[in-house]
Design an enzyme around this catalytic site. Structure first.
Site, PDB file in Angstrom:
ATOM      1  N   GLU A 117       4.855  -1.848 -12.752  1.00 46.48           N
ATOM      2  CA  GLU A 117       3.610  -2.605 -12.773  1.00 46.48           C
ATOM      3  C   GLU A 117       3.672  -3.682 -11.695  1.00 46.48           C
ATOM      4  O   GLU A 117       4.642  -4.453 -11.631  1.00 46.48           O
ATOM      5  CB  GLU A 117       3.425  -3.258 -14.143  1.00 46.48           C
ATOM      6  N   GLY A 171      -0.080   7.220   3.925  1.00 46.26           N
ATOM      7  CA  GLY A 171      -0.484   6.514   5.153  1.00 46.26           C
ATOM      8  C   GLY A 171       0.554   5.475   5.534  1.00 46.26           C
ATOM      9  O   GLY A 171       0.933   5.323   6.699  1.00 46.26           O
ATOM     10  N   LYS A 172       1.060   4.766   4.510  1.00 43.88           N
ATOM     11  CA  LYS A 172       2.084   3.741   4.771  1.00 43.88           C
ATOM     12  C   LYS A 172       3.406   4.380   5.179  1.00 43.88           C
ATOM     13  O   LYS A 172       4.086   3.875   6.069  1.00 43.88           O
ATOM     14  CB  LYS A 172       2.323   2.930   3.504  1.00 43.88           C
ATOM     15  N   HIS A 204      -0.505  -6.138  10.606  1.00 44.89           N
ATOM     16  CA  HIS A 204       0.291  -6.942   9.676  1.00 44.89           C
ATOM     17  C   HIS A 204       1.613  -6.233   9.358  1.00 44.89           C
ATOM     18  O   HIS A 204       2.664  -6.837   9.341  1.00 44.89           O
ATOM     19  CB  HIS A 204      -0.529  -7.179   8.406  1.00 44.89           C
ATOM     20  N   ASP A 248       4.171  -4.895   0.221  1.00 42.48           N
ATOM     21  CA  ASP A 248       2.932  -5.058  -0.516  1.00 42.48           C
ATOM     22  C   ASP A 248       1.968  -5.676   0.471  1.00 42.48           C
ATOM     23  O   ASP A 248       2.321  -6.575   1.238  1.00 42.48           O
ATOM     24  CB  ASP A 248       3.101  -5.947  -1.745  1.00 42.48           C
ATOM     25  N   ASN A 252       2.147   5.816  -1.026  1.00 36.76           N
ATOM     26  CA  ASN A 252       1.021   5.890  -0.089  1.00 36.76           C
ATOM     27  C   ASN A 252       1.473   6.594   1.202  1.00 36.76           C
ATOM     28  O   ASN A 252       2.276   6.062   1.965  1.00 36.76           O
ATOM     29  CB  ASN A 252       0.557   4.440   0.190  1.00 36.76           C
ATOM     30  N   THR A 295       7.160   3.642  -1.422  1.00 33.05           N
ATOM     31  CA  THR A 295       5.708   3.676  -1.617  1.00 33.05           C
ATOM     32  C   THR A 295       5.266   5.116  -1.803  1.00 33.05           C
ATOM     33  O   THR A 295       5.870   6.046  -1.252  1.00 33.05           O
ATOM     34  CB  THR A 295       4.950   3.052  -0.429  1.00 33.05           C
ATOM     35  N   GLY A 297      -7.310   3.284   4.032  1.00 34.72           N
ATOM     36  CA  GLY A 297      -7.813   2.118   3.300  1.00 34.72           C
ATOM     37  C   GLY A 297      -9.023   1.473   3.969  1.00 34.72           C
ATOM     38  O   GLY A 297     -10.017   2.123   4.296  1.00 34.72           O
ATOM     39  N   TYR A 298      -8.913   0.175   4.199  1.00 36.64           N
ATOM     40  CA  TYR A 298     -10.044  -0.605   4.712  1.00 36.64           C
ATOM     41  C   TYR A 298     -10.102  -0.608   6.248  1.00 36.64           C
ATOM     42  O   TYR A 298     -10.907  -1.348   6.833  1.00 36.64           O
ATOM     43  CB  TYR A 298      -9.960  -2.054   4.204  1.00 36.64           C
TER      44      TYR A 298
HETATM   45  P1  IMP Z   1      -0.262  -1.732  -1.951  1.00 37.31           P
HETATM   46  O1  IMP Z   1       0.265  -0.339  -1.940  1.00 37.31           O
HETATM   47  O2  IMP Z   1      -0.309  -2.371  -3.298  1.00 37.31           O
HETATM   48  O3  IMP Z   1       0.428  -2.601  -0.926  1.00 37.31           O
HETATM   49  O4  IMP Z   1      -1.780  -1.561  -1.541  1.00 37.31           O
HETATM   50  C1  IMP Z   1      -2.292  -2.061  -0.385  1.00 37.31           C
HETATM   51  C2  IMP Z   1      -3.774  -1.688  -0.263  1.00 37.31           C
HETATM   52  O5  IMP Z   1      -4.316  -2.586   0.697  1.00 37.31           O
HETATM   53  C3  IMP Z   1      -3.976  -0.287   0.295  1.00 37.31           C
HETATM   54  O6  IMP Z   1      -4.190   0.679  -0.693  1.00 37.31           O
HETATM   55  C4  IMP Z   1      -5.216  -0.477   1.162  1.00 37.31           C
HETATM   56  O7  IMP Z   1      -6.362  -0.403   0.353  1.00 37.31           O
HETATM   57  C5  IMP Z   1      -5.062  -1.908   1.647  1.00 37.31           C
HETATM   58  N1  IMP Z   1      -4.328  -1.931   2.940  1.00 37.31           N
HETATM   59  C6  IMP Z   1      -3.072  -2.392   3.165  1.00 37.31           C
HETATM   60  N2  IMP Z   1      -2.721  -2.217   4.453  1.00 37.31           N
HETATM   61  C7  IMP Z   1      -3.778  -1.619   5.039  1.00 37.31           C
HETATM   62  C8  IMP Z   1      -3.997  -1.172   6.381  1.00 37.31           C
HETATM   63  O8  IMP Z   1      -3.141  -1.229   7.276  1.00 37.31           O
HETATM   64  N3  IMP Z   1      -5.204  -0.630   6.614  1.00 37.31           N
HETATM   65  C9  IMP Z   1      -6.170  -0.521   5.651  1.00 37.31           C
HETATM   66  N4  IMP Z   1      -6.007  -0.883   4.389  1.00 37.31           N
HETATM   67  C10 IMP Z   1      -4.807  -1.449   4.083  1.00 37.31           C
END
Ligand code: IMP
Length: 207
Positions: free
Chosen positions: A46, A17-18, A188, A75, A15, A13, A161-162
């Site tokens: 994609e 944060g992840k 989650h 995801d 991200n 990833t 994120g949210y």
């Molecule tokens: P992914 O990288 O396609 O899995 O994007 C997941 C998106 O869902 C993130 O960019 C956040 O906007 C949202 N999301 C997933 N997990 C979290 C979480 O733990 N906290 C807040 N937002 C989350």
């Protein structure tokens, strides 16, 4: 050393944060975890799957094939009942390109403006997949969910994120008002990772 002996695992990833959450959650597994940010830049695949699991497989398979290493991808997203499941698999792209996480959070609040408190039920869902490049058809996977509700104004600065608008069931604080350990215990992603950890540990110990 044979490539298979090293068996480090890519955390697939971009991200940050992840990546932080994954590193914390996987710290008990005796192998090296490498984030994509530490490797040569590759264009992202994609994510056109219809479910969190399909998208996690797309990402794990893509990076595992590209680098020839074990790859772990997740995801995840927010599923809001009053929005018929949106933003769902489009959580990271909600509202289109060019928005920040904060813009998306405010867009979601705007779209829920007239929805009363008792109809603001929602959940975070996460699919985690680990693919072994030697056998990418037979992959490990797990799913995790945390039920909750969307509040009316953002609260808290932790997480990403949210998080500032999501209050888990049975809690009064948002996940952005919790410490990292508190969020991991009920999130989650925490649930999905804990479910897959024993099999992942076994896989990297016996590649
Ligand atoms: P992914 O990288 O396609 O899995 O994007 C997941 C998106 O869902 C993130 O960019 C956040 O906007 C949202 N999301 C997933 N997990 C979290 C979480 O733990 N906290 C807040 N937002 C989350």
């Amino acid at each position: 050393m044979d490539e298979r002996d090293s068996c480090r695992v890519l955390i697939a990833t971009q991200n940050t944060g992840k990546v932080r959450e994954f590193r914390r959650l996987l710290s008990g597994i005796p192998t090296e975890f490498v984030g994509l940010g530490e490797l040569e830049k590759v264009e992202a695949p994609e994510e056109d799957g219809a479910t969190f699991l399909e998208n996690a497989v797309i990402k794990a398979r893509y990076y595992s094939r590209h680098f020839g290493e074990f790859a772990l991808a997740d995801d995840s997203g927010l599923v809001v009942d009053a929005l018929d499941g949106a933003p769902g698999v489009r959580s990271a792209r909600y509202g289109g390109d060019g928005l920040t996480d904060l813009d998306r959070l405010h867009l979601l609040l705007e779209n829920l403006r007239d929805v009363p408190a008792d109809e603001r039920t929602a959940r975070f869902e996460c699919a985690v997949v680990v693919i072994d490049p030697a056998d990418d058809k037979d992959f490990l996977h797990s799913l995790g969910t945390v039920e909750g509700r969307i509040i009316f104004e953002p609260r808290g600065v932790n997480g990403f994120g949210y998080d500032p608008i999501f209050v888990p069931l049975g809690e009064t604080r948002t996940t952005a008002e919790m410490s990292a350990d508190e969020k991991d215990a009920l999130s989650h992603r925490g649930r999905a990772i804990r479910a897959i950890a024993p099999a992942l540990s076994n896989l990297v110990s016996n590649p």
